[in-house]
Design an enzyme around this catalytic site. Structure first.
Site, PDB file in Angstrom:
ATOM      1  N   ASP A  53      43.818  20.413  20.230  1.00 41.05           N
ATOM      2  CA  ASP A  53      43.361  21.496  19.363  1.00 41.05           C
ATOM      3  C   ASP A  53      41.847  21.632  19.479  1.00 41.05           C
ATOM      4  O   ASP A  53      41.103  20.655  19.296  1.00 41.05           O
ATOM      5  CB  ASP A  53      43.737  21.190  17.906  1.00 41.05           C
ATOM      6  N   TYR A  58      33.809  25.244  17.833  1.00 41.01           N
ATOM      7  CA  TYR A  58      33.544  23.826  18.021  1.00 41.01           C
ATOM      8  C   TYR A  58      32.615  23.563  19.201  1.00 41.01           C
ATOM      9  O   TYR A  58      32.171  22.434  19.403  1.00 41.01           O
ATOM     10  CB  TYR A  58      34.836  23.038  18.241  1.00 41.01           C
ATOM     11  N   HIS A 120      40.693  31.989  12.994  1.00 34.25           N
ATOM     12  CA  HIS A 120      40.116  30.786  12.400  1.00 34.25           C
ATOM     13  C   HIS A 120      39.958  30.905  10.883  1.00 34.25           C
ATOM     14  O   HIS A 120      40.243  29.964  10.137  1.00 34.25           O
ATOM     15  CB  HIS A 120      38.757  30.497  13.054  1.00 34.25           C
TER      16      HIS A 120
END
Length: 323
Positions: A53, A58, A120
């Site tokens: 994931d 990120y 998200h």
């Protein structure tokens, strides 16, 4: 432990979503380097993980993709053996640019397609690649894009075969209901915060009733998060969990993960430490009793560590509702 022993949860368009995966959030943030991300993914695949994931926000999709491709080239896995999840970030909600923004992630991952693509957050920030665009007042600048229009753009990615399945992250019940009532392709998965202090039972029950699988992020409460408060509870210090772990000859982390697994929730614990990556994977050889499950349930405080307060004034902020 053989990878094939990890149970899958059915997910439309895929070969199944493995119930144990590797999370990668905050690794780059804490170290300032993606080398640890790459090493963690490589080691995890060697241990038997088949689900990884990640997310645009990120800042680690390139390193994840490099690790995955190295393991494919080494003959350890084939692409179809792996389940890769990434996420559409808040600054990429412009419906006209959904495909273009997805392709940024796909180029970074260099893996042909994505198994699961999530929105998200339901709210949007000002368009662009700066993850947290701020005004002169220091506040994050919002966009007004409707997540329903975003979803329609996600559906087109499935039509093209670029994405196998699509889902949501951090949406509340009413937001999910709105998507269900207006979608052409139903969300297959919801990723939310779940751990012993945050059971999220009502939302998970709602998803179960509507055929939506649930993935737990921060399943251990992510005690190493950079914004942790001095008084925040820490699962590793809980006497109850220590007692159960000792009785089972397991670690507190393994007990927490097993608790979620027995709730039929997918877990994606994050670590860069080899022995912990392996430890987090080795949770299929024991079970918690009904009494042990009940005792861990009693730890629920409705404690949310990921409140995303910077967006609390956005009209689509999800956490004003009870669930």
């Amino acid at each position: 432990m053989a990878a094939e022993k990890v149970p899958n949860i059915p997910l439309p368009g895929t070969r199944g979503y493995p119930k144990i995966g590797l999370g990668t959030f905050t690794i780059f943030e804490k170290t300032g380097s993606n080398d640890e991300v790459k090493a963690a993914v490589r080691y995890a695949i060697d241990c038997g993980y088949r689900s990884i994931d990640c997310a645009f926000a990120y800042q680690n999709e390139t390193s994840v993709g490099q690790a995955v491709n190295e393991k494919i080239n080494e003959g350890v896995v084939k692409r179809e053996d792996l389940f890769i999840t990434t996420k559409l970030w808040d600054t990429h909600h412009n419906p006209a640019n959904i495909r273009e923004n997805f392709l940024k992630s796909l180029r970074s991952l260099n893996c042909g397609y994505v198994d699961l693509y999530l929105i998200h957050w339901p709210f949007g920030f000002e368009d662009g690649d700066v993850c947290f665009p701020r005004g002169d007042d220091g506040k994050v600048k919002f966009s007004d894009h409707d997540y329903m229009d975003v979803w329609k753009g996600m559906e087109k990615l499935v039509d093209e075969g670029l994405v196998k399945s699509i889902g949501l992250s951090n949406f509340n019940k009413s937001q999910i209901e709105r998507v269900l009532q207006n979608c052409r392709i139903k969300p297959g998965n919801l990723q939310i915060e779940v751990h012993p202090y945050m059971s999220n039972k009502k939302l998970i029950d709602f998803c179960s009733a509507n055929g939506i699988s649930v993935t737990a992020y921060a399943p251990l409460g992510n005690p190493n998060r950079t914004w942790a408060g001095d008084t925040d509870p820490i699962v590793f210090e809980e006497p109850l969990l220590k007692t159960i772990a000792e009785k089972k000859n397991k670690t507190v982390a393994q007990v927490c993960l097993r608790f979620l697994l027995q709730r039929n929730i997918i877990v994606i614990p994050k670590s860069v430490t080899p022995h912990r990556i392996k430890e987090n994977f080795d949770i299929l050889d024991f079970k918690l009793t009904d009494d042990e499950m009940k005792s861990i349930w009693s730890m629920d405080k409705g404690k949310r560590f990921y409140a995303e307060d910077i967006a609390k004034d956005h009209k689509y902020y999800p956490f004003h509702d009870e669930y």
